[in-house]
Design a protein around this motif. Sequence first.
Motif, PDB file in Angstrom:
ATOM      1  N   PRO A 109     -99.332 -59.802 -15.292  1.00 41.47           N
ATOM      2  CA  PRO A 109     -98.222 -59.120 -14.613  1.00 41.47           C
ATOM      3  C   PRO A 109     -97.535 -58.111 -15.533  1.00 41.47           C
ATOM      4  N   SER A 110     -97.113 -57.017 -14.961  1.00 44.14           N
ATOM      5  CA  SER A 110     -96.484 -55.948 -15.726  1.00 44.14           C
ATOM      6  C   SER A 110     -95.108 -55.653 -15.158  1.00 44.14           C
ATOM      7  N   THR A 111     -94.221 -55.166 -16.016  1.00 38.92           N
ATOM      8  CA  THR A 111     -92.877 -54.802 -15.568  1.00 38.92           C
ATOM      9  C   THR A 111     -92.792 -53.326 -15.193  1.00 38.92           C
TER      10      THR A 111
END
Length: 36
Positions: free
Chosen positions: A13-15
């Motif tokens: 997951p990435s922000t």
Amino acid sequence: MSQEGSHYYVPAPSTWPITGSIALLFMGFGAAFSVN
């Protein structure tokens, strides 16, 4: 059919998507206030 060969790559997951959407929101507010 065999399910052994159907492993998909799921990245971590990435922000960056939420960061980009907040930046786009502020750019929209900035454009609206500059026109106003």
